[in-house]
Every structure is written in structure tokens, then in C-alpha cells.
Scaffold this active site. Structure first.
Site, PDB file in Angstrom:
ATOM      1  NE  ARG A   1      48.457  61.695  45.766  1.00  0.00           N
ATOM      2  CZ  ARG A   1      47.855  60.778  46.514  1.00  0.00           C
ATOM      3  NH1 ARG A   1      46.684  61.035  47.022  1.00  0.00           N
ATOM      4  NH2 ARG A   1      48.417  59.607  46.763  1.00  0.00           N
TER       5      ARG A   1
ATOM      6  CE  LYS B   1      42.109  42.621  39.701  1.00  0.00           C
ATOM      7  NZ  LYS B   1      43.038  41.870  40.539  1.00  0.00           N
TER       8      LYS B   1
ATOM      9  CG  HIS C   1      47.416  40.883  33.951  1.00  0.00           C
ATOM     10  ND1 HIS C   1      46.719  40.946  35.131  1.00  0.00           N
ATOM     11  CD2 HIS C   1      48.383  39.948  34.145  1.00  0.00           C
ATOM     12  CE1 HIS C   1      47.258  40.088  35.991  1.00  0.00           C
ATOM     13  NE2 HIS C   1      48.261  39.461  35.429  1.00  0.00           N
TER      14      HIS C   1
ATOM     15  CE  LYS D   1      48.804  35.905  33.173  1.00  0.00           C
ATOM     16  NZ  LYS D   1      50.132  36.194  33.707  1.00  0.00           N
TER      17      LYS D   1
ATOM     18  CD  GLU E   1      49.066  35.132  42.519  1.00  0.00           C
ATOM     19  OE1 GLU E   1      49.847  35.987  42.100  1.00  0.00           O
ATOM     20  OE2 GLU E   1      48.012  35.393  43.128  1.00  0.00           O
TER      21      GLU E   1
ATOM     22  CG  HIS F   1      42.900  37.572  36.604  1.00  0.00           C
ATOM     23  ND1 HIS F   1      42.777  38.676  35.800  1.00  0.00           N
ATOM     24  CD2 HIS F   1      43.661  37.982  37.650  1.00  0.00           C
ATOM     25  CE1 HIS F   1      43.439  39.691  36.326  1.00  0.00           C
ATOM     26  NE2 HIS F   1      43.978  39.296  37.455  1.00  0.00           N
TER      27      HIS F   1
ATOM     28  CE  LYS G   1      47.299  37.342  46.103  1.00  0.00           C
ATOM     29  NZ  LYS G   1      47.846  37.412  44.763  1.00  0.00           N
TER      30      LYS G   1
HETATM   31  C1  BG6 Z   1      46.405  40.571  39.834  1.00  0.00           C
HETATM   32  C2  BG6 Z   1      45.977  40.337  41.255  1.00  0.00           C
HETATM   33  O1  BG6 Z   1      45.314  40.971  39.059  1.00  0.00           O
HETATM   34  O2  BG6 Z   1      46.932  39.355  39.311  1.00  0.00           O
HETATM   35  C3  BG6 Z   1      47.153  39.860  42.091  1.00  0.00           C
HETATM   36  O3  BG6 Z   1      45.473  41.550  41.804  1.00  0.00           O
HETATM   37  C4  BG6 Z   1      47.783  38.654  41.451  1.00  0.00           C
HETATM   38  O4  BG6 Z   1      46.740  39.562  43.415  1.00  0.00           O
HETATM   39  C5  BG6 Z   1      48.084  38.895  39.980  1.00  0.00           C
HETATM   40  O5  BG6 Z   1      48.981  38.375  42.158  1.00  0.00           O
HETATM   41  C6  BG6 Z   1      48.541  37.624  39.305  1.00  0.00           C
HETATM   42  O6  BG6 Z   1      49.021  37.914  38.022  1.00  0.00           O
HETATM   43  P1  BG6 Z   1      50.049  36.950  37.296  1.00  0.00           P
HETATM   44  O7  BG6 Z   1      50.171  37.529  35.925  1.00  0.00           O
HETATM   45  O8  BG6 Z   1      51.318  37.010  38.082  1.00  0.00           O
HETATM   46  O9  BG6 Z   1      49.435  35.594  37.321  1.00  0.00           O
END
Ligand code: BG6
Length: 484
Positions: A51, A148, A178, A182, A216, A240, A331
Site C-alpha cells: 500500500r 500463516k 517455514h 528448516k 523461544e 509448526h 515465549k
Molecule cells: C512464527 C510465529 O510462525 O514462528 C512466531 O508466528 C515465532 O511467533 C516464529 O516467533 C518462530 O520461528 P523460528 O524460526 O524463529 O523458530
């Protein structure tokens, strides 16, 4: 060891949301790395669309800065960064209106692969698909890449699948997770299906339990608005962690081909038993040593959203009968550490005098950081004085094994985007898989809502709520330490 790079065919890649966080942080830096690796043909074009009222020069400058911010100096070559950025284009677009679509149509070539990455709010996915089609920009060979979250429950995921299906075939839709990009996740499949060593033991007869952790250290600062409506269950588990569970538990596919692999993953999801409420612990991080609480980060001091989930699940089939899969994600935990840990059973008979310790083989597959695998093996403790046992690691760290080539291991996004151009859907989720995952997750979330469930608190920097430890101890087991 030589890394093999096979250039892809010429393409036009449009990144909707091209000025957004994901584009600047992951997608464009990833594409730069593929450019440096020599994988992009000269005729390939990358077009940012958003945008923002930018021109192409402004966009090139923005991405130049992003590459500087997100790629370490040692991995950057200024001449190549400039060359890469010179190839970028930008179109200001109104996803819901008409602005910019004619310009886009004029820009996109019909005789090369067209890939359209939807890195935008899910509410725009349908509008983008429709406009690409109506303006004659997409054709039968085009692909769309959908980020997502893919829905927030079964109903919305179904609606989204239906909207996309109005304009694109399933073979053109790349739902990205994603985690599947990996390196170690794919390695898990190689370990299982390219060796004779593990597969005969990969079942209830030899495996005691499996732990899958994605821990995380980051919080939700900056993303509170999105996250507070999702929580760890929707943000991490439904996609994931369930994908990791599928790859760990699935039957060997007949070939490493998109539908063969996805059929097997779907069977796993469909075999999952409903989860008992007392087999789940929800958590929310609390302020600790000057670090803000989840509620402060999310901007809602009464929020009941989970920033942590630990759960015990069962895959109800012959292979896994009675083997618990423990999933855990959160987290602001003690460390950034993601791994799949397969804990084998004790030997059926103790030949050596018991030393009071439990000796088990443990295979840990580390996703991040320090990617690699480690198998603990029980051996005799060296030295005289009888037969004492000890556990030692057989270690395979990628960094050590690959040496200088470790840097050449592509990051998740770059690999997945190249797969889109190659037309390989193996590492992308099929529509029925996503729906099946929501069917399993929905009743869990609905149960929390019906009970007005309040997550247990845990300190920032800890291992999570103590209830998660208690849940394991009740089963006579322990979580692996969250440690990189
Ligand atoms: C994302 C989530 O899909 O994956 C995030 O929305 C998360 O909240 C992230 O931090 C983690 O990805 P990675 O590759 O850092 O483990």
C-alpha cells in the site's frame, strides 16, 4: 564438501506485503542469499507490492537497508547487494480496490513462471487471489504462496480454502510453514528413511516417549495485537509443532513426492486422539527481574492468552500405541532451543549390576540453534573397578560436519521460495492437512473458552509453568532442559 546449486527457471516473483516485517527480515534477505549463491537466473525479477506510496528507487533503498540490518557484514558483499537491489521493482497496490492492478498486469510476463507471495493480513488473501485472476495477471502455471495464519479455526480455514479454490488449483497453492524449510526438519526424514538403523526401532516396542520443544526467548513485544488473538496454540502448535509431530510419526512414504508425503502426514493428524484437559498446561509469562509481563507486552492487563503450551498427545495407530508425544512451546523461556527428542526404552533385561541410574538411548534432533543430531549411547565407564555404565553422546553437529559449507545451508524461507519456483509442493501444507489440524485443535481451544481457563504464570527466563513439570512427573518422566 561442495554445495550444489541448480539455477531455477526465470520467474516473476511478486511479494504482496513487500514492505512488511517478514519481507524485510526474512524473504528479501533470503532471496539475496540465493542470488549470491547463483541460483537466480538473470531474467528473474522480484517485485514488491504494498500500500505504501513508494517508487521503485525508494523500495530498492528500503531493501538495501534491510539486507544491511538482517545479514551479517561477513556474509554481505556490497557490490552484490547493490546488483541485487537494482533488479527489484515496486508497485503501489490497493488489495481491495483497483489502484495499481493495471500497472501490475503490464509488468508481469506471461511466458515465465509467475509466483505471488501473500505476505499480508489473511483478510486480504481472497481479494488478492481474485484480483490476480480478474486482471489476467495469473495463469494456469502461476503459483500463490500463502502465509500463516491459515484461518483461526476449522471454519475460517475452510472458507479460505474455498475462496482460493475459486481461482487457483490445489497444485498452484503453496501454504507455507517455514518449519518445514528448516534443514534439520528435512534431515529428520533422511535419518528415518535413508538409514536402516533407526526405522526398525521407530515404534512403540522400542520408544518410551517423544518430546518436541520449540522454546523461544523473545516475547510478543510489537506483535501483541496479532498474538493476543492467537496465543501459542494457534501461533505455534496448530502449524509448526504439528508438522514436526507428523514428520516424526508418519509412515514411510513410497516416494519423497508431494502427495505421497502429505498423505502420510494427514494420516497422522487424523490418528491423533482428542486431548484430555488435564494433559495440557497453558502458561503466560510474568514480569521478572525488570522484564515486562505478557499482559504488559500485549497491552491488555486482563489477557488470558497463552504464551506457553505443554501437552501430551497420542497417535492412535499400531506403530505408536501407548507412546506419548509431549509437545511444548513458549515465549520468554530460558533459552532459544528447539528439538525433537526420542527417548528409547530401557533394555528389556539388566545384564549388569544395577547402578541405580536409568540408562536409555536418547536421540535428539536439534532444530536450532546448533543444528545437528546427538545419540546418547551407554558404554562402560573406562577404568578398573568393575562394570560401571555411563552415557556418552555420538554427536553430529552440522557446523562441524559441514565445516566452511555450514554457511551455505539455506535458511527456511529461501529454500521454500526456490521450491515454489521449481513447482515442488512437498514441503508445503495441503488444504486438507490444514483443515485436519484445525479439527484437532478447535475442541481444545473451545474447551478453554467454555471453562474461562486462565493460564498458569511462569517467570520470564524460566522453564515454563511448574504445572508442565508436574504433568511429566506424574508420568514418571522429565522434560529435557530448555538449553541451547
Ligand atoms: C512464527 C510465529 O510462525 O514462528 C512466531 O508466528 C515465532 O511467533 C516464529 O516467533 C518462530 O520461528 P523460528 O524460526 O524463529 O523458530
Amino acid at each position: 564438501m561442495v554445495s550444489r546449486v541448480i539455477p531455477v527457471e526465470p520467474f516473476d516473483l511478486v511479494i504482496f506485503g513487500g514492505t512488511g516485517d517478514l519481507a524485510r527480515r526474512k524473504i528479501l534477505p533470503g532471496l539475496y542469499r540465493r542470488f549470491v549463491a547463483g541460483q537466480m537466473p538473470k531474467e528473474a525479477r522480484i517485485i514488491g507490492a504494498a500500500r505504501s506510496d513508494l517508487d521503485t528507487a525508494g523500495y530498492r533503498k528500503m531493501i538495501h537497508e534491510a539486507i544491511h540490518e538482517f545479514i551479517a557484514e561477513k556474509d554481505r558483499d556490497e557490490t552484490l547487494v547493490q546488483e541485487f537491489c537494482k533488479g527489484l521493482e515496486y508497485v503501489t497496490i490497493d488489495a481491495m480496490g483497483e489502484g495499481g492492478w493495471k500497472e501490475m498486469a503490464a509488468l508481469i510476463r506471461q511466458d515465465v513462471i509467475g509466483a505471488f507471495y501473500f505476505s499480508v493480513a489473511p483478510s486480504l488473501f481472497g481479494a488478492l487471489a481474485e484480483r490476480l485472476h480478474l486482471h489476467g495477471i495469473s495463469n494456469d502455471t502461476s503459483r500463490i504462496v500463502v502465509e500463516k495464519p491459515f484461518g483461526r479455526d476449522l471454519e475460517t480455514a475452510r472458507e479460505l480454502n474455498a475462496v482460493l479454490a475459486e481461482h487457483f488449483e490445489e497444485s498452484q497453492i503453496y501454504r507455507i510453514d517455514h518449519y518445514l524449510g528448516k534443514e534439520t526438519v528435512q534431515n529428520l526424514m533422511a535419518v528415518r528413511f535413508a538409514n536402516v538403523l533407526f526405522e526398525p526401532l521407530w515404534n512403540a516396542q522400542y520408544i518410551d516417549h517423544i518430546q518436541i520443544t520449540a522454546a523461544e526467548t523473545v516475547g510478543v513485544g510489537g506483535r501483541g495485537g496479532y498474538y493476543d488473538k492467537s496465543g501459542a496454540m494457534r501461533d505455534m502448535v496448530q502449524n509448526h509443532l504439528m508438522q514436526l509431530l507428523c514428520l516424526t510419526a508418519m509412515e514411510p512414504p513410497s516416494k519423497f513426492e508431494p502427495n505421497a508425503v502429505r498423505d502420510e502426514k494427514l494420516k497422522v493428524i487424523r490418528s491423533l486422539e482428542p486431548v484430555e484437559p488435564h494433559h495440557i498446561v497453558r502458561g503466560q509469562y510474568d514480569a521478572h527481574e525488570g522484564e515486562p509481563s505478557y499482559r504488559e507486552d500485549a497491552g491488555d492487563l486482563k489477557s488470558r492468552t497463552d504464551s506457553f503450551v505443554a501437552m501430551k498427545c497420542h497417535v492412535a495407530n499400531w506403530r505408536w500405541a501407548g507412546v506419548p508425544f509431549y509437545l511444548r512451546t513458549g515465549k520468554k523461556l530460558a533459552d532459544r532451543a528447539s528439538e525433537i527428542v526420542v527417548v528409547f526404552k530401557e533394555p528389556p533385561h539388566h545384564v549388569f549390576d544395577a547402578d541405580g541410574k536409568v540408562h536409555r538411548n536418547v536421540l535428539s534432533i536439534k532444530l536450532q540453534p546448533n543444528e545437528g543430531m546427538n545419540l546418547s549411547v551407554t558404554i562402560k565407564e573406562p577404568g578398573p573397578g568393575g562394570m560401571r555404565l555411563m552415557d556418552v553422546p555420538l554427536d553430529m553437529s552440522f557446523a562441524e560436519t559441514l565445516g566452511d559449507n555450514a554457511d551455505a545451508v539455506p535458511e527456511a524461507y529461501e529454500r521454500l521460495i526456490m521450491d515454489v519456483i521449481r513447482g515442488n509442493q512437498t514441503l508445503f501444507m495441503r488444504g486438507d492437512e490444514v483443515e485436519a489440524a484445525w479439527s484437532w485443535v478447535d475442541p481444545i481451544i473451545q474447551g478453554w473458552e467454555a471453562r474461562n481457563d486462565v493460564p498458569k504464570t511462569y517467570d520470564v527466563g524460566s522453564q515454563g509453568p511448574t504445572d508442565a513439570e508436574t504433568m511429566m512427573r506424574r508420568d514418571g518422566r522429565e522434560w529435557m532442559d530448555i538449553k541451547a
